[in-house]
Design an enzyme around this catalytic site. Structure first.
Site, PDB file in Angstrom:
ATOM      1  N   SER A  23       0.833  -1.042   0.103  1.00 15.23           N
ATOM      2  CA  SER A  23       0.120   0.026  -0.223  1.00 15.23           C
ATOM      3  C   SER A  23       0.937   1.153   0.128  1.00 15.23           C
ATOM      4  O   SER A  23       2.161   1.213   0.211  1.00 15.23           O
ATOM      5  CB  SER A  23      -0.697  -0.055   1.182  1.00 15.23           C
ATOM      6  OG  SER A  23      -1.439   1.212   1.441  1.00 15.23           O
TER       7      SER A  23
ATOM      8  N   TYR B 233      -2.394  -1.300  10.037  1.00 17.69           N
ATOM      9  CA  TYR B 233      -2.239  -1.360   8.757  1.00 17.69           C
ATOM     10  C   TYR B 233      -0.880  -0.934   8.025  1.00 17.69           C
ATOM     11  O   TYR B 233      -0.192  -1.755   7.317  1.00 17.69           O
ATOM     12  CB  TYR B 233      -3.175  -0.304   8.302  1.00 17.69           C
ATOM     13  CG  TYR B 233      -3.682  -0.873   6.457  1.00 17.69           C
ATOM     14  CD1 TYR B 233      -4.481  -1.591   6.380  1.00 17.69           C
ATOM     15  CD2 TYR B 233      -3.164   0.155   5.738  1.00 17.69           C
ATOM     16  CE1 TYR B 233      -4.867  -1.884   5.025  1.00 17.69           C
ATOM     17  CE2 TYR B 233      -3.264  -0.084   4.523  1.00 17.69           C
ATOM     18  CZ  TYR B 233      -4.267  -1.226   3.931  1.00 17.69           C
ATOM     19  OH  TYR B 233      -4.510  -1.370   2.584  1.00 17.69           O
TER      20      TYR B 233
END
Length: 289
Positions: A144, A157
């Site tokens: 990401s 995350y």
């Protein structure tokens, strides 16, 4: 070092997280480009919808990527079914949690790590022996932009996506000189269901926003649609890229973390504030129905 082009089109592709978002778009695009696709997700209904949209042959499995044994079984099923050589394995499944470190729920963080990081490791370990035996193919692991920069209220995350990045980079170096490759994908804001499906307890910034309001804010800031993301990934893999950035925001993240490695968030926060104000002004100027 020169890039090594890789053939994906026309070969078998494996995709986790294929019930929606980037995973579904990848399955559709690769099916359109002559790939037999083996798709997996824990969301059975979404997986069936993806299957219906595919033109070519497909293998469908309901799968919890956090289950290493289930991943190995899936790999064995794919090997027995694949009508062509396995060209690509996309470890794409992912979930989200938003919380401060101070108020984090350990169960939520472990849930995320087991899917976002251990799911990638499990998928890599399950399929790597197959690719090594055929001495071809590529493993594509989804990180990401939050694997490039640390973002407040995204500690779980970010840590998982940074881990995916490190794991895949190390794997790529181990595979030097072989016919197998490893690629990291860094999507920016993609219009998917990841925020809608996130575990939500309360507004992590203490502003009292509901889950639905956070979903709407995320949708307003997304710059790339899943089908465009799938196109960028497909083209990037076949072009031999080692790292694939998706969306203009991904390039901004990458540049800022290089230029201002300890101050990038100040600039990002300013840009995000301006985007929100512009969005709010646009909405306010629209005529009422």
């Amino acid at each position: 070092m020169s890039k090594q082009t890789r053939i994906v089109s026309g070969r078998t592709a494996v995709i986790t997280g294929a019930a929606s978002g980037i995973g579904r778009a990848l399955a559709q695009r690769l099916s359109d480009h002559g790939c037999a696709v083996a798709i997996a997700d824990i969301d059975e209904e979404g997986l069936k919808e993806t299957e219906k949209s595919l033109r070519g042959p497909s293998l469908v499995r309901v799968l919890d990527v956090a289950d290493a044994a289930a991943q190995r079984d899936f790999a064995a099923d794919v090997l027995g079914w694949a009508p062509s050589i396995i060209g690509a394995v996309f470890n794409n499944a992912g979930v989200a949690v938003s919380s401060s470190v101070l108020e984090a729920n350990p169960d939520d963080d472990n849930w995320l790590w087991n899917i976002n990081f251990h799911g990638v490791v499990n998928g890599t370990r399950a399929f790597l022996p197959i690719l090594a035996a055929q001495n071809s193919g590529v493993i594509i692991n989804t990180s990401s932009v939050f694997g490039l920069a640390g973002i407040p209220h995204q500690s779980a995350y970010c840590s998982a996506k940074f881990a995916v990045r490190g794991f895949t980079d190390a794997l790529r170096q181990e595979l030097r000189g072989s016919g197998v490759g490893a690629i990291t994908v860094h999507p920016g804001g993609i219009n998917t269901n990841i925020v809608r499906n996130a575990r939500f307890r309360k507004d992590p910034e203490g502003l009292g926003r509901s889950h639905e309001q956070l979903i709407a804010e995320f949708a307003a800031l997304t710059l790339t649609q899943p089908d465009k993301a799938a196109e960028i990934i497909h083209r990037g893999v076949e072009a031999g890229k080692a790292r694939i950035l998706i969306g203009p925001d991904a390039y901004v993240f990458d540049l800022l973390t290089r230029l201002a490695p300890t101050h990038y968030y100040d600039v990002m926060n300013l840009l995000q504030t301006r985007l929100r104000r512009r969005r709010q002004s646009a909405l306010a100027s629209q005529p009422s129905q």
